[in-house]
Design a protein around this motif. Structure first.
Motif, PDB file in Angstrom:
ATOM      1  N   MET A  16      10.495 -41.500  17.458  1.00  0.00           N
ATOM      2  CA  MET A  16      10.425 -41.491  18.710  1.00  0.00           C
ATOM      3  C   MET A  16      11.701 -40.565  19.347  1.00  0.00           C
ATOM      4  SD  MET A  16      10.609 -44.736  21.616  1.00  0.00           S
ATOM      5  CE  MET A  16      12.360 -45.175  20.878  1.00  0.00           C
ATOM      6  N   PHE A  19      10.000 -37.022  19.100  1.00  0.00           N
ATOM      7  CA  PHE A  19       8.994 -36.641  20.273  1.00  0.00           C
ATOM      8  C   PHE A  19       9.641 -36.399  21.563  1.00  0.00           C
ATOM      9  CE2 PHE A  19       5.851 -37.958  17.516  1.00  0.00           C
ATOM     10  CZ  PHE A  19       4.678 -37.104  17.943  1.00  0.00           C
ATOM     11  N   ILE A  20      11.025 -37.183  21.711  1.00  0.00           N
ATOM     12  CA  ILE A  20      11.699 -37.091  23.130  1.00  0.00           C
ATOM     13  C   ILE A  20      12.266 -35.729  23.079  1.00  0.00           C
ATOM     14  CG2 ILE A  20      13.571 -37.953  24.396  1.00  0.00           C
ATOM     15  CD1 ILE A  20      12.804 -40.727  23.684  1.00  0.00           C
ATOM     16  N   GLN A  23       9.822 -32.654  24.216  1.00  0.00           N
ATOM     17  CA  GLN A  23       9.358 -32.629  25.224  1.00  0.00           C
ATOM     18  C   GLN A  23      10.360 -31.701  26.241  1.00  0.00           C
ATOM     19  OE1 GLN A  23       8.421 -36.395  26.947  1.00  0.00           O
ATOM     20  NE2 GLN A  23       7.613 -37.168  25.261  1.00  0.00           N
ATOM     21  N   LEU A  52       2.226 -35.605  24.286  1.00  0.00           N
ATOM     22  CA  LEU A  52       3.656 -35.948  23.890  1.00  0.00           C
ATOM     23  C   LEU A  52       4.114 -37.424  24.792  1.00  0.00           C
ATOM     24  CD1 LEU A  52       5.431 -32.663  23.576  1.00  0.00           C
ATOM     25  CD2 LEU A  52       4.808 -34.222  21.817  1.00  0.00           C
ATOM     26  N   THR A  53       3.690 -37.348  25.986  1.00  0.00           N
ATOM     27  CA  THR A  53       3.979 -38.338  26.859  1.00  0.00           C
ATOM     28  C   THR A  53       3.393 -39.750  26.417  1.00  0.00           C
ATOM     29  OG1 THR A  53       4.251 -36.830  28.762  1.00  0.00           O
ATOM     30  CG2 THR A  53       4.071 -39.262  29.359  1.00  0.00           C
ATOM     31  N   THR A  55       2.160 -40.335  23.582  1.00  0.00           N
ATOM     32  CA  THR A  55       2.521 -40.768  22.036  1.00  0.00           C
ATOM     33  C   THR A  55       4.049 -41.251  22.251  1.00  0.00           C
ATOM     34  OG1 THR A  55       1.615 -38.964  21.305  1.00  0.00           O
ATOM     35  CG2 THR A  55       2.991 -39.978  19.805  1.00  0.00           C
ATOM     36  N   THR A  56       4.816 -40.877  23.101  1.00  0.00           N
ATOM     37  CA  THR A  56       6.071 -41.527  23.274  1.00  0.00           C
ATOM     38  C   THR A  56       6.009 -42.791  23.838  1.00  0.00           C
ATOM     39  OG1 THR A  56       7.034 -39.180  23.751  1.00  0.00           O
ATOM     40  CG2 THR A  56       8.437 -41.113  24.289  1.00  0.00           C
ATOM     41  N   ALA A  60       7.634 -46.175  22.182  1.00  0.00           N
ATOM     42  CA  ALA A  60       8.459 -47.181  22.766  1.00  0.00           C
ATOM     43  C   ALA A  60       7.923 -48.500  22.930  1.00  0.00           C
ATOM     44  CB  ALA A  60       8.518 -46.374  24.326  1.00  0.00           C
TER      45      ALA A  60
END
Length: 98
Positions: A16, A19-20, A23, A52-53, A55-56, A60
């Motif tokens: 996570m 991925f953050i 972005q 990406l959004t 998946t994040t 989460a």
């Protein structure tokens, strides 16, 4: 079970974070419209942001669920350690003297 859950929790946290960091922020959209070639990416012009959004968000949710499960296990362990009414060991009664 606790070890597996903790391993999943740590892996999800690290992924996570990755991925953050990948972005783009909201300020990057203005710069991307001036010819940075975003339309030629693998996901298209806006496809990577959605991927990406989402998946994040899934990561989460998994992180939240594993956090609650770990808190539940920690509470059970604390209750077991502080319980006073559980006998330490069962012993056989002493023989009667006749």
């Amino acid at each position: 079970m606790l070890t597996v859950l903790l391993a999943i929790h740590i892996i999800v946290a690290v992924v996570m974070i990755g991925f953050i960091l990948i972005q783009h922020g909201k300020g990057a959209d203005a710069g991307a419209s001036f010819g940075s070639g975003a339309a030629g990416t693998v996901f298209g012009a806006a496809g990577s942001a959605n991927f990406l959004t989402r998946t994040t968000a899934v990561l989460a949710a998994i992180f939240f669920i594993t956090s609650l499960a770990l808190a539940h296990f920690a509470q059970k362990q604390a209750e077991d350690q502080l319980r006073l009414d559980v006998p330490a060991a069962t012993s056989t009664p002493a023989p009667a003297d006749n």
